[in-house]
Structure formats: structure tokens, C-alpha cells
Design an enzyme around this catalytic site. Structure first.
Site, PDB file in Angstrom:
ATOM      1  N   ASP A   1       0.200   5.164   1.136  1.00 31.41           N
ATOM      2  CA  ASP A   1       0.153   6.001   2.342  1.00 31.41           C
ATOM      3  C   ASP A   1       0.065   5.139   3.599  1.00 31.41           C
ATOM      4  OD1 ASP A   1      -0.583   9.028   1.340  1.00 31.41           O
ATOM      5  OD2 ASP A   1      -1.448   7.497   0.034  1.00 31.41           O
TER       6      ASP A   1
ATOM      7  N   ASP B   1       0.874  -1.161   0.000  1.00 32.99           N
ATOM      8  CA  ASP B   1       0.000   0.000   0.000  1.00 32.99           C
ATOM      9  C   ASP B   1       0.921   1.223   0.000  1.00 32.99           C
ATOM     10  OD1 ASP B   1      -2.375   1.611   0.393  1.00 32.99           O
ATOM     11  OD2 ASP B   1      -1.751   1.784   2.483  1.00 32.99           O
TER      12      ASP B   1
END
Length: 226
Positions: A10, A8
């Protein structure tokens, strides 16, 4: 066989919260609103601009003025994507190790291409990243596994031979739906009350530095001749 790793963006690969906070604070100041505690914004980063603005301005989508606030936020953020953003401690050595081992890596994010692509470029990771899949490039974003399947195809690896690392329940759900091992990045942007044990991730880490030993251990196990 471990053939690659997906992250992922952020809260997992990059620590972006200070740039979000800078935008939120400037908007609150100009709108003559009191600032909010940084930890409240941090816990909403994974829910994007809607989550952060809802907490900062005590408003919700559909309420008067929300759309204008969101447009303002996105415009300001786009102008200052990587002022304070950096990879989490431990991420760069991990990426160096993956590159040395010949293990491709990529990013699957719910952050739109308009922000993700220039952010990765400004951080200096775009040339090393084998795949960057954003929600506007697929018909269904996480927790649906479509984006993960797309990333694996671009990396030329099987989902079963890949590991997905993320700091949100939907990351783990997407990885599990794709049939791969998952790692919960507990150093990311989790609300304090979040029960990550209910996510049923394959493994959990409290710092990004802990990722490489686990991946190395898994790869070493695969080389044992039984």
C-alpha cells in the site's frame, strides 16, 4: 550486483486509498457521522485500519466500540478489495522492465495475507510476483528485517544485492537492517509533516516513474569494468 527488488504494498506498489475511503465514507454515513477530508485518511493508510478509524471516528483502540468498528471495516474492505485500487503510474512499466531483465521482484507488507493475497490476484500481479511476505507469515513484521530475509530467500537472492522500496519509515528501517539499499517512495501515503530526510534512505523518488531510471543507473554502473 543488483539481483532483485522488493516493494511495500500500500502506497508503494499499489494505490489503495480510494477503496479504503469508500469503506470509511459508507461507515460514516451509516453511523451518521460527518465525512473527513481524504488527505487525512491518506496520511493514515500506512498505519492500517487502526490509524484510519482513529482519524475518521475520533476514537482509539481500547475505547468502547472501537473493536466493533474495526471488525466492520475489515469485513467491508475484504468484500471490495480492488474496486478502485490500481498500480501507481510508472509501476507497470517498471515491472515489465524487471521481468525483461530477469530481475525477480517481490512484496513485503504489513497487510495481512487475508487481504494481500486476493488483492494481488485481483490486480493481476500474483503470478508475476516472486514472493509475497505478510506479517502473519513471520514472527516479527517490519521494521524488523525477518520478512525481508524471507522474501530474499524465496527469490534466491542475497539481501545485499537487493533494493527495498517503501513509503514509510519502517520500510526503510527494515531494509537498512537487512543490509540493503533503500528507496523512499515519497509519492506514497506520507503525512504532510513527515521529515523523510531523517529516514536515511539510500535514495528518494517523488513518482514511481523515477524508480526505473535509478535502478537502471545502478545496474549500468555495476557493468563498468574498472
Amino acid at each position: 550486483m543488483l539481483s532483485g527488488v522488493l516493494f511495500d504494498l500500500d502506497g508503494t506498489l499499489l494505490d489503495t486509498v480510494e477503496d479504503f475511503m469508500a469503506v470509511i465514507d459508507s461507515m460514516l454515513d451509516e453511523h451518521q457521522r460527518p465525512r473527513v477530508a481524504p488527505e487525512l485518511i491518506r496520511a493514515q493508510v500506512s498505519d492500517g485500519s487502526i490509524g484510519m478509524l482513529s482519524v475518521a471516528f475520533a476514537t482509539r483502540p481500547g475505547e468502547p466500540g472501537f473493536d466493533a468498528l474495526r471488525d466492520e471495516f475489515l469485513t467491508r474492505y475484504e468484500r471490495a478489495l480492488a474496486v478502485h485500487t490500481r498500480p501507481f503510474p510508472g509501476i507497470m512499466p517498471l515491472l515489465d522492465w524487471l521481468d525483461t531483465e530477469g530481475l525477480p521482484w517481490g512484496v513485503v507488507t504489513n497487510k495481512l495475507s487475508r487481504f494481500s493475497i486476493p488483492l494481488m490476484e485481483q490486480i493481476g500481479l500474483s503470478e508475476r510476483c516472486g514472493s509475497l511476505v505478510c506479517p502473519d507469515q513471520v514472527s516479527q513484521g517490519k521494521p524488523h528485517p525477518e520478512a525481508i530475509f524471507k522474501a530474499c530467500a524465496e527469490l534466491s537472492i542475497s539481501p545485499q544485492h537487493c533494493v527495498f522500496v517503501g513509503d514509510h519509515l519502517r520500510d526503510i528501517q527494515a531494509g537498512r537492517a537487512a543490509g540493503m539499499d533503500t528507496i523512499a517512495a515519497l509519492y506514497g501515503y506520507l503525512p504532510a509533516e513527515e521529515d523523510h530526510t531523517a529516514w536515511q534512505a539510500t535514495h528518494s523518488v517523488y513518482t514511481a516513474t523515477d524508480l526505473q531510471p535509478w535502478l537502471l543507473g545502478r545496474r549500468n554502473l555495476e557493468t563498468i569494468d574498472v
